[in-house]
Design an enzyme around this catalytic site. Structure first.
Site, mmCIF file in Angstrom:
data_model
loop_
_atom_site.group_PDB
_atom_site.id
_atom_site.type_symbol
_atom_site.label_atom_id
_atom_site.label_comp_id
_atom_site.label_asym_id
_atom_site.label_seq_id
_atom_site.Cartn_x
_atom_site.Cartn_y
_atom_site.Cartn_z
ATOM 1 C CB CYS A 81 -1.262 -0.296 1.633
ATOM 2 S SG CYS A 81 -1.643 -1.480 1.564
ATOM 3 C CB CYS B 219 -3.294 -1.522 -1.755
ATOM 4 S SG CYS B 219 -5.503 -1.400 -0.537
ATOM 5 C CB CYS C 95 -4.115 3.068 -1.374
ATOM 6 S SG CYS C 95 -2.925 2.063 -0.941
#
Length: 368
Positions: free
Chosen positions: A45, A76, A79
């Site tokens: 992330c 991810c 994000c």
């Protein structure tokens, strides 16, 4: 275990601590600067990802999305770390300062030299560096020097050669600065204080019983409680491997200062500490000590003051884990609107502390 082995075991990489602080507070300034992968999920992330924070031991840091994917992580979906991120110029500048310091480990560059290299004022460098990292360029240089020493020894280097290669002029400089600069290191704390000698005493005060405990370097615990047994049990649970000695003689000055602080005759405490903390906790606790006696700040105001306006919850956690009551005056932090909020040693004590301080300030004004 030798002194050299103790130092090597206790050192940590300061940059990882800075990165973890950014993850914990979801600091968008670090987006594009690094990525973090979570071993338990196999996902990587951005620092600002809105997902639930992982446990520290599950996290690894990567300089690029490609490096994270090479490490076996997938992006991810929340994000979207693969998408272009705007890199914060202040963080970019801080990283340039870090690289410059690392390139001159044997003689850390001065703020003036760094300013000339980057084309900004020394004051701007000092302020921005501490705002982003929680430490000063000088502290970073010292930590990097220790990191070089650790790396050289780990790779099989001879102790003396490693010491001089890392920029230490003598072994005494290494031993003098290593523990002092890092405080009680996480490794020491995780070992339950193994090898440490802690003196403690318990005295009565207007808020019940007060336990004061200290190592040779400073206070490591100031706790309120109802019974001596519960206070001693809590200290033993916090430091199960340390040598605990009940000896109030060595703590007399600290105890007197704390009691005078409680009765309003010594509003400003300046006492040495030896506590384990992250860079973020240290920033919060330092800001707490800036809150004037008799005044309060909201958790949101403290977060803004340390340059992390979205880190209100992290500030609250730092207050809740404060190991030294009164010295780090977490009782002066309240919710917006004036509600006292929580307190590690009981909401009634918090309210009474605030009332006592405010009354002491009023009395001082009336006398003047």
């Amino acid at each position: 275990m030798t002194q050299e082995q103790n130092i090597l075991q206790e050192l940590r990489t300061i940059e990882d601590e800075i990165y973890w602080q950014a993850v914990e507070t979801k600091d968008a300034r670090f987006d594009g600067i690094f990525f973090y992968g979570v071993a338990s999920t196999g996902i990587y992330c951005r620092p600002s990802c809105p997902s639930r924070r992982p446990r520290r031991e599950k996290v690894g840091f990567y300089a690029s999305a490609e490096a994270a994917e090479t490490g076996g992580f997938r992006p991810c979906l929340r994000c979207r770390p693969r998408e272009e991120a705007t890199r914060n110029p202040h963080v970019e500048m801080v990283l340039r300062v870090c690289r410059s310091i690392e390139a001159q480990a044997d003689a850390a560059p001065s703020l003036e030299a760094l300013g000339a290299e980057l084309g900004v004022s020394p004051y701007h460098i000092q302020r921005t560096f501490k705002n982003v990292t929680g430490i000063t360029p000088r502290q970073y240089a010292a930590a990097h020097r220790l990191r070089l020493f650790k790396s050289s020894i780990k790779d099989g280097g001879e102790l003396t050669a490693a010491m001089y290669d890392a920029g230490y002029g003598s072994s005494s400089r290494l031993y003098e600065h290593a523990p002092a600069q890092l405080g009680m290191t996480p490794a020491t704390y995780r070992r339950g204080g193994k090898g440490m000698s802690i003196n403690y005493t318990i005295v009565e005060c207007g808020l019940g019983l007060l336990l004061v405990a200290a190592t040779a370097r400073g206070m490591c615990a100031v706790n309120f409680g109802e019974t001596r047994e519960s206070l001693e049990a809590a200290l033993a649970a916090e430091y199960p491997s340390a040598e605990l000695r009940r000896d109030g003689a060595d703590l007399k000055e600290c105890v007197v200062a704390l009691l005078r602080h409680l009765d309003g005759s010594e509003p400003h405490l300046q006492l040495p500490l030896d506590v384990q903390a992250t860079a973020f906790q240290l920033r919060v606790w330092e800001e707490l000590r800036r809150i004037p006696y008799g005044a309060t700040r909201s958790y949101k105001e403290v977060a803004a003051a340390i340059g992390q306006p979205t880190a209100t919850r992290a500030v609250a956690r730092a207050c809740a884990t404060n190991p030294v009551a009164l010295v780090n005056p977490c009782h002066r932090v309240v919710r917006e609107g004036g509600d006292p909020g929580g307190y590690r040693w009981g909401i009634e004590r918090k309210q009474k502390l605030l009332e006592q301080e405010q009354q002491a300030v009023v009395q001082t004004v009336q006398v003047d």
